[in-house]
Design an enzyme around this catalytic site. Structure first.
Site, PDB file in Angstrom:
ATOM      1  N   GLU A   1       0.920  -1.332  -0.087  1.00 22.58           N
ATOM      2  CA  GLU A   1       0.022  -0.134  -0.091  1.00 22.58           C
ATOM      3  C   GLU A   1       0.658   1.201   0.008  1.00 22.58           C
ATOM      4  O   GLU A   1       0.513   2.258  -0.433  1.00 22.58           O
ATOM      5  CB  GLU A   1      -0.923   0.108   1.286  1.00 22.58           C
ATOM      6  N   HIS A   2       2.094   1.251   0.615  1.00 28.44           N
ATOM      7  CA  HIS A   2       2.685   2.370   0.727  1.00 28.44           C
ATOM      8  C   HIS A   2       3.565   2.779  -0.608  1.00 28.44           C
ATOM      9  O   HIS A   2       4.233   1.870  -1.164  1.00 28.44           O
ATOM     10  CB  HIS A   2       3.849   2.303   1.877  1.00 28.44           C
ATOM     11  N   PRO A   3       3.641   3.954  -1.024  1.00 27.04           N
ATOM     12  CA  PRO A   3       4.514   4.280  -2.193  1.00 27.04           C
ATOM     13  C   PRO A   3       5.778   3.757  -1.995  1.00 27.04           C
ATOM     14  O   PRO A   3       6.520   4.148  -0.887  1.00 27.04           O
ATOM     15  CB  PRO A   3       4.254   5.921  -2.215  1.00 27.04           C
TER      16      PRO A   3
END
Length: 245
Positions: free
Chosen positions: A41-43
């Site tokens: 989910e995290h860039p």
């Protein structure tokens, strides 16, 4: 966490030891992480995604800039990977100072980005290394990584993030808080969503302020706030501000 598929390490030491520690971490990441199969989910844009150096005590910001440049140069030489400089260590134009600017397009956009002259790395080859991606390093002040938990969908959490973060929904729709970056995501393993925030100047925007705003925005959407989460170390002054509130 499992959904973000990301780990944050924080360590404190002398300039020499923190640079060597970061290089050791990079060597371990090179052996253990393969970005070709990474999702989360995290860039992100690299196995060792971002490595900031932060003045804690007895050093200056310029000392940390020097640390980041030595780290970037040695990392590029040792692993033959592209490395970008950001924040106080940036030197190649206003369009590549902030982390979101450099990380735009993420890992998947690197093959095209690295062909452009304006995105030539600060250190290392302008060459896509599929296993690694690229690393960003620099020097900056304290950043507080603070997440507020919601019983909501990812989309509802992100809607609140857009209301709060400095850039809002665009130039004509700024958010409520300066020095705040935010995104909404969902954590399957915990069955809850988060408004995930980076506070880059807690003197201007504190944790208590964004928490209260999340409560207010959640109430408007008939959602429940169910706690919050700190990631990494926090300056004492930031906690005292919350206590004063």
């Amino acid at each position: 966490g499992e959904s973000t598929n990301r780990t944050v390490y924080t360590f404190v030491g002398t300039p020499l030891t923190v640079v060597e520690g970061a290089l050791n971490a990079a060597r371990a990441a090179f052996k253990l992480i393969d970005m070709k199969s990474h999702k989360g989910e995290h860039p992100r844009m690299g196995a060792l995604d971002v490595c900031p150096f932060i003045p804690v005590k007895g050093v200056t910001m310029e000392d940390c800039v020097d640390c980041s440049r030595r780290f970037g140069q040695q990392l590029a030489e040792a692993l033959k990977v592209p490395v970008y400089a950001y924040e106080q260590a940036a030197s190649k134009g206003d369009y590549r100072v902030r982390l979101p600017q450099i990380r735009s397009g993420e890992y998947e956009g690197l093959p095209e980005k690295l062909t452009k002259d304006e995105w030539e790395p600060d250190f290392g080859p302008a060459k896509f290394v599929p296993r690694w991606g690229a690393t960003v390093t620099g020097a900056r002040g304290f950043l507080i990584a603070y997440n507020v938990n919601l019983l909501s969908t990812k989309e509802q959490a992100h809607r609140i993030a857009l209301d709060l973060r400095e850039k809002g929904r665009g130039p004509d729709q700024p958010g409520l808080f300066r020095h705040l970056a935010a995104i909404g995501w969902y954590l399957d393993e915990h069955k809850l969503a988060q408004v995930s925030m980076n506070l880059t100047n807690y003197h201007v925007t504190g944790m208590h302020a964004v928490y209260e705003a999340c409560k207010e925005k959640s109430k408007e959407l008939k959602l429940a706030v169910v706690g919050s989460q700190l990631v990494g170390i926090v300056p004492l002054g930031a906690l005292l501000s919350v206590a004063d509130f």
